[in-house]
Enzyme design. Sequence first.
Site, PDB file in Angstrom:
ATOM      1  N   ARG A  90       0.847  -1.189   0.000  1.00 16.18           N
ATOM      2  CA  ARG A  90       0.000   0.000   0.000  1.00 16.18           C
ATOM      3  C   ARG A  90       0.880   1.235   0.000  1.00 16.18           C
ATOM      4  O   ARG A  90       1.931   1.270   0.636  1.00 16.18           O
ATOM      5  CB  ARG A  90      -0.926   0.009   1.217  1.00 16.18           C
ATOM      6  CG  ARG A  90      -2.064  -1.015   1.136  1.00 16.18           C
ATOM      7  CD  ARG A  90      -3.077  -0.635   0.063  1.00 16.18           C
ATOM      8  NE  ARG A  90      -4.190  -1.565  -0.029  1.00 16.18           N
ATOM      9  CZ  ARG A  90      -4.267  -2.563  -0.906  1.00 16.18           C
ATOM     10  NH1 ARG A  90      -3.259  -2.772  -1.757  1.00 16.18           N
ATOM     11  NH2 ARG A  90      -5.330  -3.352  -0.947  1.00 16.18           N
ATOM     12  N   GLU A 148      -3.876   7.926  -5.216  1.00 15.80           N
ATOM     13  CA  GLU A 148      -4.052   7.357  -6.551  1.00 15.80           C
ATOM     14  C   GLU A 148      -5.337   7.881  -7.181  1.00 15.80           C
ATOM     15  O   GLU A 148      -6.380   7.893  -6.509  1.00 15.80           O
ATOM     16  CB  GLU A 148      -4.082   5.818  -6.469  1.00 15.80           C
ATOM     17  CG  GLU A 148      -2.775   5.243  -5.955  1.00 15.80           C
ATOM     18  CD  GLU A 148      -2.855   3.765  -5.615  1.00 15.80           C
ATOM     19  OE1 GLU A 148      -1.792   3.136  -5.460  1.00 15.80           O
ATOM     20  OE2 GLU A 148      -3.982   3.231  -5.500  1.00 15.80           O
ATOM     21  N   HIS A 168      -0.872   0.965 -10.315  1.00 13.96           N
ATOM     22  CA  HIS A 168      -1.638   0.022  -9.495  1.00 13.96           C
ATOM     23  C   HIS A 168      -2.270  -1.075 -10.359  1.00 13.96           C
ATOM     24  O   HIS A 168      -3.491  -1.293 -10.340  1.00 13.96           O
ATOM     25  CB  HIS A 168      -2.719   0.754  -8.693  1.00 13.96           C
ATOM     26  CG  HIS A 168      -3.123   0.006  -7.444  1.00 13.96           C
ATOM     27  ND1 HIS A 168      -3.499   0.623  -6.286  1.00 13.96           N
ATOM     28  CD2 HIS A 168      -3.210  -1.333  -7.184  1.00 13.96           C
ATOM     29  CE1 HIS A 168      -3.814  -0.279  -5.362  1.00 13.96           C
ATOM     30  NE2 HIS A 168      -3.643  -1.476  -5.883  1.00 13.96           N
TER      31      HIS A 168
END
Length: 312
Positions: free
Chosen positions: A234, A263, A285
């Site tokens: 994370r 993000e 991601h």
Amino acid sequence: MKIVFLDRKTIGEDIDLTGFEALGEVVTYEMSQPEEVPDRVKDAEVIIVNKVPVNEQTVGTAQNLKLVCVAATGTNNLDKNYLDKRGIEWRNAAGYSTTIVAQHTFAMLFYLLEKLRYYDDYVKNGSYQKNDVFTWFGEPFTELAGKTWGIIGLGAIGRKVADIAKAFGVHVIYYSASGRPSQEGYEQVDLDTLLRTSDVISVHAPLNEYTENLMDKAAFAKMKKDAIFLNLGRGPIVVEEDLAEALKQGTIAAAGLDVLRTEPIQPDNPLLAIKDSHKLLITPHIAWASTEARTRLMQIVLDHVKGFAEKR
């Protein structure tokens, strides 16, 4: 029953969702802002989300809501105390992405370890055509065999990475931020030992009170100057300003990131100042998102909804 997808775009248009239609009325929204959620779920019995926050502000008026399915493993977006108080069940999806996250970990590592951007550019910019020998190794690179790989977070993904790394002849160690007992077959060490001795460090831990800001200036200062750092856990586990400075100053050799503190990435993110792909590789991601993994993910979610429907 009425099933509402609040951020269908995060699943991908190539994934078939028709299985849900056999269970009831299905309504999909490509993306949902928190302020849009109350109206969209007001008569929903089941909602399916990825990153949309689920709390009293977003679902407080959803009187029919009985089940929240998270199309992901992490559940930081759920106010579980509120859901428990309302008697609303929730389910997440575990294990669907283990294989692809491990694969992406090695893809990022080899890109950085073997200087692949440099060598691809060398051929495509015409330099190789001018060479007078068959080979060129202007950027030295090393073998993975014999290195020490430190893993932060030895869950299913961490163990998969460890097992693959061992096949390359790597010495694997790991650190448990939560202090869990050592796992049989894997060597547990303290954080200082992992930072000081590892040639590669990869993060596969969840975000919690033990891991937030774990990798900061002090942590990077303890690492080897030729070490490669990878974060596939994370984003907030890493203090991005400190990582950017560590890369600029040569405190560590390189970093690969698939997750960021915010993000999508923000224009003022200090990592954007590092344009050298030898030092920094960032992917948006995607480590979880192979076609196969997303298909498994939605089958898990479908099974959750089916199980709920059967016991109604």
